[in-house]
Design an enzyme around this catalytic site. Sequence first.
Site, mmCIF file in Angstrom:
data_model
loop_
_atom_site.group_PDB
_atom_site.id
_atom_site.type_symbol
_atom_site.label_atom_id
_atom_site.label_comp_id
_atom_site.label_asym_id
_atom_site.label_seq_id
_atom_site.Cartn_x
_atom_site.Cartn_y
_atom_site.Cartn_z
ATOM 1 N N ARG A 130 0.832 -1.206 0.000
ATOM 2 C CA ARG A 130 0.000 0.000 0.000
ATOM 3 C C ARG A 130 0.863 1.251 0.000
ATOM 4 O O ARG A 130 1.943 1.274 0.595
ATOM 5 C CB ARG A 130 -0.885 0.047 1.248
ATOM 6 C CG ARG A 130 -1.981 -0.976 1.295
ATOM 7 C CD ARG A 130 -2.880 -0.702 2.493
ATOM 8 N NE ARG A 130 -2.122 -0.649 3.741
ATOM 9 C CZ ARG A 130 -2.509 -0.002 4.833
ATOM 10 N NH1 ARG A 130 -3.631 0.683 4.839
ATOM 11 N NH2 ARG A 130 -1.773 -0.033 5.928
ATOM 12 N N SER A 194 7.814 -5.360 6.498
ATOM 13 C CA SER A 194 7.479 -6.479 7.390
ATOM 14 C C SER A 194 8.293 -7.733 7.087
ATOM 15 O O SER A 194 7.744 -8.809 6.795
ATOM 16 C CB SER A 194 5.977 -6.773 7.290
ATOM 17 O OG SER A 194 5.224 -5.646 7.664
ATOM 18 N N ASP A 247 4.841 -3.002 12.662
ATOM 19 C CA ASP A 247 3.417 -2.753 12.879
ATOM 20 C C ASP A 247 3.070 -2.501 14.343
ATOM 21 O O ASP A 247 2.125 -1.770 14.643
ATOM 22 C CB ASP A 247 2.581 -3.897 12.310
ATOM 23 C CG ASP A 247 2.953 -5.261 12.897
ATOM 24 O OD1 ASP A 247 3.955 -5.346 13.643
ATOM 25 O OD2 ASP A 247 2.255 -6.245 12.590
#
Length: 526
Positions: A130, A194, A247
């Site tokens: 994203r 990530s 995150d």
Amino acid sequence: MSFEFVQSFPYDPISSLLRKFAYGLVTTCVLGTAVYIGYRVAAPDKSYIKRYRYPELNDQIEKVIASLKINDEQLKHIMRTLEEEMNTGLSPTTHKQSSVKMFPSYVRHIPDGTEVGQVLALDLGGTNFRILSIKLRGNSKIDLTSKIFVVPQSVMIGDGRHLFRHLVECLSDFMKKEALLHTGICYPLGFTFSFPCKQESLSSARLTAWTKGFSCSGVVNEDVVKLLQDAINEKGINVKCAALVNDTVGTLMACAYREPSTAIGLILGTGTNACYIENLDNVGTWNGDYNEPKQVIINMEWGAFGDNGCLNHIRTKYDEEVDLSSINPGKQTFEKMISGMYMGEIVRLIILDLLQQELLFLGHRDTYGDYKTPLYNRGGFYTKFVSTVETDEGIKFSNTRRVLEDIGIRNPTFDDCVIVQHICRQVSTRAARLAGAGLAVLINRMKKSNITIGVDGSLYRYHPRFKRNMERCMENLVHKDLKFKWALSDDGSGKGAALVACVAEQNSSGIFVQNHKEVPDYKKSE
């Protein structure tokens, strides 16, 4: 009237009536006795009802379930052990031996809701990624625009430079659409990456290994922030990668913009992790400056708590089987007792154990021999099924019946549903209590009178009792003079990363985000 007197009047209507009454009475007694005996033979034994309709009263079932129960004294022992492991991870002399790594995130400034300006974020965690444009309006208000892009298979396994060029091409297209290209402002970007990294500063981290199907060459052991910034400079677009974020830290930051008292970030989803604000004086592994603020967010990586065997005393045979069949045996011990990736599998193993002991699905065992059904296959009982089963109230058990039929159990009885729900509740309650004990350690350690826990993850969001069970546990473990509340994060990896970049840029330049530096003389290209 004597017997002889009755005999002397053989046709007396009164004596005839008495004889008929006596015969009828005897017949009624015989029939009543037979009916009662038949009822006692056919009726369910009350002990059966207690044993199966109320599984907690069944000694054999409860013996299985008891292995999952952890009392408050055990939790307090676990809390002391966790804090010892935390201190081991924070010490430079013992850090390598600690199962809880306690990595400094290099994020020291926390947003307070007053930040304003335009920030970008790039969230790469798999085959899709994203890009977000976030406008901070102050007063804890945010305007957000985002778009999802695809990483082609050829890029995932090709040259690493092509990966970062692809990310930047998509970033350029997004900025063009949002009218952010060549505006004379250099926008800070937060990068959520990530994959396993060794972070060396807020804007520097080296990839230790690729996962999730990526195998790009020339990236392992390289600084991924530098690789991204090099591609940005090559393209000539007005962006500076100001921070790399995970995150969990992003969740804390995203919640802090709305709730400035946020000091803990928690992930309860497929996996679990936590971060919190620690005093620099307690961080022996810190290699930065000691200027104000003398604090840093610590990424605990608490999923690995217990990898050194310190939790073996509470592990069950089901935990051990889950671990042995996982892709990382001996790793992420705490996570495997809490998170969504493993909870459903623990329930499945207990169901199979009770089935084999003929304590579940009684009288139907021969019909459940199809080993191709989900019940007999690893991962066949999804964690979402645990939530679904626990939403059932009353006696219909419509959700539980549907779940059992989905895993291959045809026509489950009322008692089957009661027992399966009991199993699900015990497994999820144990997970909630372990997570609550971990949070209690952090709240007691920070000693803040009022603290907000920023939390995200499907387990927290969708399980009907997880939050309540954590709170009940924490009420007995958190010091009475300390108060806590929850804040649900709606986009830690997006908004959180952007806020880290925003706050880092603001504090490094000493000005607000909307007054960004002029863009360096990048080459102009669309």
